[in-house]
Scaffold this active site. Sequence first.
Site, PDB file in Angstrom:
ATOM      1  N   ASP A  37       3.625 106.326  22.925  1.00  0.00           N
ATOM      2  CA  ASP A  37       3.812 106.491  24.372  1.00  0.00           C
ATOM      3  C   ASP A  37       2.711 105.642  25.021  1.00  0.00           C
ATOM      4  OD1 ASP A  37       4.010 109.378  26.599  1.00  0.00           O
ATOM      5  OD2 ASP A  37       4.135 107.225  26.916  1.00  0.00           O
ATOM      6  N   ASP A 131       5.472  90.587  39.703  1.00  0.00           N
ATOM      7  CA  ASP A 131       6.046  89.348  39.154  1.00  0.00           C
ATOM      8  C   ASP A 131       4.941  88.370  38.789  1.00  0.00           C
ATOM      9  OD1 ASP A 131       8.051  86.608  40.451  1.00  0.00           O
ATOM     10  OD2 ASP A 131       7.609  87.245  38.386  1.00  0.00           O
ATOM     11  N   GLU A 165       5.957  79.646  34.594  1.00  0.00           N
ATOM     12  CA  GLU A 165       7.355  80.107  34.644  1.00  0.00           C
ATOM     13  C   GLU A 165       7.912  79.860  36.027  1.00  0.00           C
ATOM     14  OE1 GLU A 165       8.650  82.722  36.505  1.00  0.00           O
ATOM     15  OE2 GLU A 165      10.618  82.948  35.575  1.00  0.00           O
TER      16      GLU A 165
HETATM   17  N1  DTR Z   1      12.883  84.433  37.822  1.00  0.00           N
HETATM   18  C1  DTR Z   1      11.964  85.568  37.814  1.00  0.00           C
HETATM   19  C2  DTR Z   1      12.517  86.780  38.516  1.00  0.00           C
HETATM   20  C3  DTR Z   1      13.898  87.081  38.122  1.00  0.00           C
HETATM   21  C4  DTR Z   1      15.002  86.931  38.897  1.00  0.00           C
HETATM   22  N2  DTR Z   1      16.137  87.345  38.173  1.00  0.00           N
HETATM   23  C5  DTR Z   1      15.719  87.751  36.988  1.00  0.00           C
HETATM   24  C6  DTR Z   1      16.443  88.242  35.902  1.00  0.00           C
HETATM   25  C7  DTR Z   1      15.765  88.575  34.727  1.00  0.00           C
HETATM   26  C8  DTR Z   1      14.362  88.415  34.671  1.00  0.00           C
HETATM   27  C9  DTR Z   1      13.629  87.921  35.761  1.00  0.00           C
HETATM   28  C10 DTR Z   1      14.323  87.595  36.911  1.00  0.00           C
HETATM   29  C11 DTR Z   1      10.701  85.172  38.476  1.00  0.00           C
HETATM   30  O1  DTR Z   1      10.726  84.898  39.686  1.00  0.00           O
HETATM   31  O2  DTR Z   1       9.697  85.149  37.815  1.00  0.00           O
HETATM   32 ZN    ZN Z   2       8.763  84.896  40.150  1.00  0.00          ZN
HETATM   33 ZN    ZN Z   3       8.756  86.506  36.977  1.00  0.00          ZN
END
Ligand code: DTR
Ligand code: ZN
Ligand code: ZN
Length: 505
Positions: A37, A131, A165
Amino acid sequence: MRSRIFAAAGAAVLLACTAHPATAAPGPRAAAAAAPDISLANVKAHLAQLQTIANNNGGNRAHGRPGNKASVDYVKAKLDAAGYVTTVQTFTSSGATGYNLIADWPGGDPDRVLMTGAHLDSVTAGPGINDNGSGSAAILETALVVAQQNLKPDKHLRFAWWGAEELGLVGSNYYTNNLPSAERSKIKGYLNYDMVGSPNPGYFAYDGDGSSGSGGPAGSAEIEKVQRDYFASINVPVQDTAFDGRSDYGGFIRYGIPAGGLFTGAEEYKTSAQAQLWGGQAGTAFDRCYHSSCDTTANINDTALDRNSDAIAYSVWTLAGTPAPPGETVYADDLETDKGWTANPAGTDTAATGKFERGVPQATSYSGTNLQLAAAGGTRTLVTGASGGTSAGDNDIDGGTTSIQSAPITLPTGTLTLSFSWYLGHLNNASSDDYLRVRVVGPNGTTTVLNQPGAATNRSASWQTATANVSSFAGQSVRILVDAADAGGGSLIEAGIDNIKITKS
Ligand code: DTR
Ligand code: ZN
Ligand code: ZN
Ligand code: CA
C-alpha cells in the site's frame, strides 16, 4: 487503507492443484507477493519537493529550464540512495539539453524487462504538479518500496522519468529510437503514468484490448486487465482511454512493445454520467489547471492519487512475476535442447492440430487477445503447435487432447519445489471443458500441480509462474506430464510451458 485482492502465488497455485477447480474461472492474477500500500504522504512529500523546485526556479520544471534538471537531480538522488543503477541520458530539443533518468533495479531476468515511466517535465506556464509530478512521484515511491522490500521479481525492473514530453514525447522517443533493437526486444511491457491525481478525477485505463477502438500491441490487453483488476478490487469503475499518442507510451507501442497505464483526465470535461460514476463536478474539466500556473500541490485530489499510486504498485508487483524458488537446482529444462520429451506418450491423444511439441513458437493474437507467446526464456518452449500459421485459428488445439511427457527424472531426498512458466490463451468460445494441466507421474501415483480450465471469456495469454511442493516424490524417478485439450465445442485455445525447474531447499 485499501482491501487486498490476492494471495501469494504459491498458495493460489496449490489451491488450483489440490482443489481441481474444474469450473473455477481464473480470478485476478496473484501478484508475485502482496503488493504494498503506497503511502500517500510519501508521494505528496515528493510533490512538495517538486513544488519547491519550481518555486526556486522561475515557477516551472520545463524542458530547458533549471527546474527540469533540478527535478532530475532530486529523483536521481533518492534512487541512488536506494540502490538503483541510474543513468541520465541527455538529448537536445529546441536548442536545449533534455534529460531522461533511467533507473535499473539490480536482478531479475535481463532478457525480460518490465519498464515503468512518467514524464518529469512540466510546461513553462507552471510547476506541473499533476502534469506530471503526480505520475513521477507515484512511480518514484513505488521504486523506493521495491528497494525497501529488496524485491526479487522474475523480470528485471526498469523505471524512467522522461524529459521534454510536453514538446512532443521527445525524451521517450529519443530513448526507444536509440535503444539497440536487441535491447528493445527485451522490454516485455511498458507502464505509463501521466496525470494520476487530477482534482476532478476520472479513472481511465489505456485501452490495451481495443474494446473501445484500436488497442495496443499484443500483450497490452493483459496490462489493461492488471490495471483494471486493481480498481475492481476497490470497486472503482474504470473507463477506457485511447492509445491516442498523447503520452510517452507512443515510442513503445510504435516498436510493438506491449503498453498500458492509467490516467485521471486533463482538459476534457467530466460528463454527468461520469460524475454519477466517480463523484466530482460534471460540466467542468477533470483538471481545470491543465498546463496552467495553478497546477500546484493544491491541484491534486488525494483519493485519486492514493488509488492510482496503489494501482501502480499492484501493476509492477503483478507484472514483474514471481521469483524462482530458492535452493539448489536439481533439475532444469529451458527447452532449448531436447532432454527427451515424448509427444502423445500413451498413444491416446485425439487433437487433430495444435499438438504439443518442443519448438520455437510464433506469437499469435486475435483482436488484442494474446493466444500464443514467444518463449519465456530463450527461444524454445513446449507449445501447442509452434507455427503461427496464416491466422490465429491455425495450429491451435483442435479436436481433443494433446500431451507430452518428459524423460525420467531422478529426484534426490529433501524438500523439493517444482516451478515452471506457463500460459493458457483462448477466446470466449472456450469453456471449462478446455484445460491446461501439468502432472508429476511417480511410481506410486500421479499428482496434478497445475489444472487451469478454460472459460467462456477471452483469456489473453501471459507467462505466469507456477510453483508446487513435490517433496512427496523425493528419492523417486518421476516424469512430468503436460496435457491440454480443446474439448466440448470447438474453441481457439493455445498453451505453453517453459523454464521447468526443480529445486531442493
Ligand atoms: N499529453 C499529456 C496529457 C494527456 C492528455 N491525454 C492523455 C491521455 C493519456 C495520458 C496523458 C494524457 C500531457 O499533457 O502531458
Ligand atoms: Zn502536459
Ligand atoms: Zn503529462
Ligand atoms: Ca499453436
